[in-house]
Each structure stands twice: as C-alpha cells, then as structure tokens.
Design a protein around this motif. Structure first.
Motif, short mmCIF file in Angstrom:
data_model
loop_
_atom_site.label_atom_id
_atom_site.label_comp_id
_atom_site.label_asym_id
_atom_site.label_seq_id
_atom_site.Cartn_x
_atom_site.Cartn_y
_atom_site.Cartn_z
N VAL A 172 11.43 -3.05 6.71
CA VAL A 172 12.40 -4.07 7.12
C VAL A 172 12.70 -3.93 8.61
CG1 VAL A 172 14.82 -4.78 6.91
CG2 VAL A 172 13.46 -4.37 4.85
N ILE A 173 12.91 -2.69 9.06
CA ILE A 173 13.13 -2.45 10.49
C ILE A 173 11.91 -2.89 11.29
CG2 ILE A 173 13.39 -0.65 12.25
CD1 ILE A 173 15.05 0.93 10.19
N GLY A 174 10.72 -2.53 10.80
CA GLY A 174 9.49 -2.89 11.49
C GLY A 174 9.30 -4.39 11.61
N ALA A 175 9.56 -5.11 10.53
CA ALA A 175 9.40 -6.56 10.54
C ALA A 175 10.39 -7.22 11.51
CB ALA A 175 9.58 -7.12 9.13
N GLY A 176 11.65 -6.81 11.42
CA GLY A 176 12.67 -7.39 12.29
C GLY A 176 12.37 -7.15 13.76
N ALA A 177 12.00 -5.91 14.10
CA ALA A 177 11.70 -5.57 15.49
C ALA A 177 10.45 -6.28 15.98
CB ALA A 177 11.55 -4.05 15.64
N ALA A 178 9.41 -6.36 15.14
CA ALA A 178 8.16 -7.01 15.53
C ALA A 178 8.38 -8.49 15.84
CB ALA A 178 7.11 -6.86 14.43
N LEU A 179 9.19 -9.14 15.04
CA LEU A 179 9.49 -10.56 15.28
C LEU A 179 10.25 -10.75 16.59
CD1 LEU A 179 10.54 -11.64 11.66
CD2 LEU A 179 8.42 -12.25 12.86
N MET A 180 11.08 -9.79 16.94
CA MET A 180 11.89 -9.92 18.16
C MET A 180 11.14 -9.59 19.44
SD MET A 180 15.75 -8.61 17.19
CE MET A 180 15.25 -6.97 16.65
N ILE B 26 0.84 -1.20 0.00
CA ILE B 26 0.00 0.00 0.00
C ILE B 26 0.87 1.25 0.00
CG2 ILE B 26 -1.62 1.38 1.38
CD1 ILE B 26 -2.83 -1.28 2.35
N MET B 27 1.89 1.27 0.85
CA MET B 27 2.64 2.50 1.07
C MET B 27 3.67 2.78 -0.02
SD MET B 27 3.00 2.52 5.19
CE MET B 27 3.22 4.29 5.21
N ILE B 28 4.13 1.76 -0.71
CA ILE B 28 5.08 1.98 -1.79
C ILE B 28 4.43 2.75 -2.93
CG2 ILE B 28 4.65 -0.11 -3.13
CD1 ILE B 28 8.13 1.26 -2.28
N LEU B 29 3.09 2.68 -3.01
CA LEU B 29 2.35 3.38 -4.06
C LEU B 29 2.23 4.87 -3.77
CD1 LEU B 29 -0.51 0.77 -4.69
CD2 LEU B 29 1.51 1.21 -6.13
N GLY B 30 2.54 5.29 -2.56
CA GLY B 30 2.49 6.71 -2.22
C GLY B 30 1.25 7.09 -1.45
N VAL B 31 1.06 8.40 -1.26
CA VAL B 31 -0.04 8.91 -0.45
C VAL B 31 -1.37 8.80 -1.18
CG1 VAL B 31 -0.97 10.92 0.77
CG2 VAL B 31 1.50 10.47 0.78
N SER B 32 -1.45 9.37 -2.38
CA SER B 32 -2.74 9.39 -3.09
C SER B 32 -3.10 8.04 -3.68
CB SER B 32 -2.72 10.46 -4.19
OG SER B 32 -1.69 10.19 -5.13
N ALA C 258 12.88 4.64 1.40
CA ALA C 258 12.42 4.89 2.76
C ALA C 258 11.39 3.86 3.19
CB ALA C 258 11.83 6.30 2.86
N THR C 259 10.48 3.52 2.29
CA THR C 259 9.43 2.54 2.60
C THR C 259 10.01 1.16 2.86
OG1 THR C 259 7.91 3.78 1.17
CG2 THR C 259 7.24 1.56 1.81
N ILE C 260 10.97 0.75 2.03
CA ILE C 260 11.62 -0.55 2.23
C ILE C 260 12.35 -0.58 3.56
CG2 ILE C 260 13.47 -2.05 1.41
CD1 ILE C 260 12.74 -1.15 -1.46
N LEU D 10 12.28 10.20 6.77
CA LEU D 10 13.41 9.83 5.93
C LEU D 10 13.39 10.58 4.60
CD1 LEU D 10 13.64 5.96 6.48
CD2 LEU D 10 14.96 7.77 7.59
N GLN D 11 12.20 10.80 4.06
CA GLN D 11 12.09 11.58 2.82
C GLN D 11 12.44 13.04 3.04
OE1 GLN D 11 7.87 10.00 1.76
NE2 GLN D 11 8.76 10.68 -0.17
N GLU D 12 11.89 13.58 4.11
CA GLU D 12 11.97 15.02 4.35
C GLU D 12 13.34 15.46 4.88
OE1 GLU D 12 10.23 17.48 7.96
OE2 GLU D 12 8.64 16.70 6.70
N GLN D 13 13.85 14.73 5.86
CA GLN D 13 15.08 15.15 6.53
C GLN D 13 16.34 14.53 5.93
OE1 GLN D 13 15.09 17.53 9.01
NE2 GLN D 13 12.91 17.74 8.58
N LEU D 14 16.24 13.28 5.45
CA LEU D 14 17.41 12.60 4.89
C LEU D 14 17.37 12.52 3.37
CD1 LEU D 14 17.87 9.69 7.47
CD2 LEU D 14 18.76 12.02 7.53
N HIS D 15 16.32 13.11 2.77
CA HIS D 15 16.19 13.22 1.32
C HIS D 15 16.19 11.86 0.60
CE1 HIS D 15 17.90 17.61 1.54
NE2 HIS D 15 16.91 17.38 2.38
N MET D 16 15.64 10.86 1.27
CA MET D 16 15.52 9.54 0.63
C MET D 16 14.36 9.52 -0.35
SD MET D 16 16.10 6.58 3.49
CE MET D 16 17.63 6.42 4.40
#
Length: 464
Positions: A377-385, A185-191, A371-373, A360-366
C-alpha cells in the motif's frame, strides 16, 4: 533472536537452486537491458567488457559472499544482522540495528521507483501482445507523435512517454497492476511465492533472450554490430572513465546494497555453499546482460541507430523502430523482448519489497500478510505520487543510499565482526576450504570500493 529464528523455521528457500534463481532475479534487472548494451556501445565492445568481468569477479568473491554469509549467520535482515554483528564485535547492538535502517530504506525507495518503471513495462507488454507496438512500424516520427501528443513541452522523448502515460492515467493503472502482481507473489511467502515464481520467471527470461539472440544471428545487417562487440581498443583501457562506469554498472547489477542479499541469505539452510552460489549468481547475471547486448547492439546496427541516448529510452523508444522492421517476425520479437523485461523487472521488485517486509516481521513482529499489505500500500501510494520525479528519485537512491548500505554491510562483516566468526560463516556448508585471500580481499579491496562508489557517484552524478 527467538522471533527471528521462528520466522526462518516457518519459511525459507527449499533448495539451493530456488535460492540461486531468486538471487539471480534480484540481480537481473531492467538496467541489464537498457544500460549495459549502451555502455558496451559507448566504450567499445571488449574495451568495456574486460574491466566489467574483472569487477564481476571481485564483487562476487567478496561482497556477494559477505552479504549471503551475513544473512545466514544472523538469521535476520539488515537491522537484526547488523545488531548481532555489533554484539559479536563487542559493541552496542542498538547502534547496529539503527544502521540497518539505511539499506532497508534504500530497498523500499528503490522498489517505489522501480514500480513506476514496471508500470511502463506492463503497459508495453500489453501493447506488444495486442499488436499496438508493431502497428507503429519503423516510423520514428509516428512514435514521437504518439508519445509526444499530450506532452509537447517534454525535454526528451522518454520524458514525453512518461508524461503521456501519467497524464492519460494509463501508467496509474499499470503501476497498480504491477504492485498487485508483486503482492500476490509475496503474500504466499518465501518458498511458495518468491522461490516458485523465480524458478519459473528466470529460466523463461533466459529462454526468451536466447531465442532473440539466435534470431539476430540470422538477421541481415547485424554483422557490424557483432564486429564492434568483439573489438578492443588497448588505448581505451587506459581511460579511467571506462573502469569507473564498468565498476558502477557491475556494482549495482550484482545487487550488493546490504539489503536483499542479506535477507535472502537469512532464509538459507546451513548446507548451502555460499561461494558456489555467489559465483553462479554472478555468471547468470552477467550472461543476462551479455544476451541483452547480443540482441540490442546487432539490432541497432541494422538501422545504423545510435545507442548513445541510452537510459530507459533505449528500452521503451529506440528499439521499437528497429524491431518493427524485422519482417514477419517483428511482432513475436517485440512480445519476447518485453515479456523478458517483465520477468526481469518483476523478480527485482519482489526482492526489493522483501527487505522492508522482512523488517516488519522481524523487528515489529507483524504477521507476513499484514506486513505485505502495508508495504505494498505504501509502495503503490508513493509510486503514484513520484511519477513526475522518477528519474531524480532513482538517481538520489542509487547515488546516496545504496552505496552506503553496501559500505555499512561490508564494514560490519569485514571490520566489526570477529574474523574467526566471519570465516566460519562463509565456510559453512562447503567441504572445500575457504580461499585464504577472501577476508583480506573483502576488507582491503571490496570495502574501499564501496566507499569509492559513494564518492564517485556524488562527484559524477551517478555511475550506475
């Protein structure tokens, strides 16, 4: 600011309705289903609902308006918004950007905890469609044996469910499924992603809830549940605990945390009416909780069940034997129920993940895909742990981090930003004059309430 504006021009909400559905999705979560009915049951129908309605008015007319306005005015998420606010108030931008890390961290941590619970929801929805849940019937002992088989040492049945799913690897798989759906869903963007999905999920959620509420009206034995809902105990209104927990439930349900609402506000056009949007979101969120109440309490009344256990157990355990005894419609009821919860949870998760992605988009210009990936990835790894400590994780975030995010955003808007700027930001897009009490209301009522939420949460071990 140039980069922030570029992000906004690339993507954003295409319509006020799309924004409202997305904002409602961020508010309507699983706690509307498992916690709101429990509190109504515990504190006595209208005795709880009256304080809740009062706080819904207060928060929607101050905190929600403030966060939507702050996001649109700044065209940025929490870090950029707080930084610009500090500049507007004649202070150092960098301090504001650093303070913006509080709600960003809160949103990411809450998304991680939510992802674990979403694993349960996806798993239960699968079992609803396959008939596995209905096959258990109304036999509570069978449900206990099913979920306690590999976790006899669990302190509670819901703990046994968590341990069973984690030990068997089932929840690992379904956590990944849930995060994968969020990613698509999120890789497609906001709209094209968030807005379009919420314009489907949120109306579908209400259709399913309304259908279930109608079924309950015609189900024998639900009368005592309705009578209880519409009863009032004047003495109960004098109990401070009722007001504290009504406030806590409303505060967290309306999603004022200085994060997602600011981010969604940053994607708004100048023609969107802020007050109208805040009121509409509050009405939709409250109506979802009321529909859940009109399903859960009458259903539990048919079996004389106690809602006092509450928490996730209400949604994953205690409604099963009740729904499964409702004749030929049982399987359809179970499917509708968990499908509605799936839509509620998923719309909340994408809102929570959007805050760190926006950062990540706004401050780190990703770029958005990167940014979505990274965030997923961080969310999945942390949730499993964190599965063994999901409850403690969620409590820590809701008690310490979220109220601080809301408090910081409130201080920024009502105390740091120039008053004329704040009023112009809220007025933009509306032909009707802004209510005169908005600014003092937010400054002297909403901001102290945020501080009170933080203090009471620590003192009482959580109020929402």
């Amino acid at each position: 600011m140039e980069h922030t504006n570029a992000i906004k021009k690339q993507d954003g909400f295409r319509s006020q309705w799309g924004f409202i559905m997305s904002a409602v999705g961020s508010c309507v979560g699983m706690a509307n289903v498992w916690r709101f009915p429990m509190l109504v049951s515990r504190y006595g129908g209208l005795t709880f609902l009256i304080p809740y309605f009062i706080f819904a008015f207060i928060i929607s007319q101050s905190g929600m308006m403030e966060e939507f306005s702050l996001g649109r005015w700044s065209g940025a998420g929490p870090a950029g918004a707080f930084g610009k606010t500090m500049e507007n108030g004649g202070r150092r931008r960098r301090i504001g950007e650093l303070l913006g890390g509080i709600p960003i961290l809160g949103a990411l941590c809450l998304a991680i905890g939510y992802s674990v619970i979403m694993g349960w929801v996806f798993y239960y929805t699968k079992m609803a469609f396959t008939g596995e849940l209905t096959a258990m019937g109304g036999n509570m002992d069978l449900i206990r044996r099913t979920f306690g088989a590999v976790a006899p040492e669990a302190d509670s049945l819901i703990e046994a469910v968590r341990m069973t799913l984690a030990t068997g690897g089932a929840n690992n798989f379904w956590i990944i499924v849930g995060i994968a759906v969020s990613f698509v869903i999120m890789i497609l963007g906001v709209s094209r992603g968030i807005e379009k999905s919420c314009k489907i999920m949120i109306p579908a959620l209400y259709v399913l809830f309304i259908a279930l509420a109608v079924v309950m009206v015609f189900t024998p034995g639900t009368g005592s549940g309705y009578r209880y809902i519409f009863s009032i105990n004047p003495v109960g209104l004098l109990n401070p605990e009722v007001w504290i927990f009504a406030f806590g439930q409303c505060f967290f349900s309306l999603s004022v945390a200085g994060s997602g609402s600011i981010v969604y506000g940053s994607y708004l056009g100048k023609d969107v009416k802020i007050r109208q949007s805040a009121v509409t979101c509050a009405i939709f969120d409250t109506s979802a909780a009321l529909l859940a109440m009109l399903i859960i309490i009458p259903a539990m009344a048919t079996a004389g069940a106690d809602l006092g256990d509450g928490g996730p157990g209400l949604m994953f355990i205690f409604v099963l034997p009740v729904f499964n005894t409702m004749g030929t419609a049982a399987r359809l009821i179970v499917i509708f129920f968990y499908l509605a919860i799936l839509f509620a949870g998923l719309s909340s998760v994408i809102n929570l993940f959007e805050t760190p992605i926006n950062f990540l988009q706004e401050q780190l210009h990703m770029k958005r895909p990167v940014a979505t990936i990274l965030i997923h990835v961080i969310g999945a790894g942390a949730a499993l742990m964190i599965q063994p400590w999901t409850s403690q994780w969620m409590d820590t975030v809701s008690i310490y981090v979220l109220p601080l995010g809301a408090l910081t955003a409130g201080i920024m808007y009502f105390w740091v930003m120039r008053k004329d700027t704040a009023l112009e930001a809220a007025q933009l897009g509306s032909d009707k004059p802004l209510m005169k009490w908005f600014y003092p209301f937010g400054r002297y009522i909403f901001v102290p309430l945020c501080a009170l939420c933080f203090v009471l949460g620590i003192a009482l071990g959580g109020i929402g």
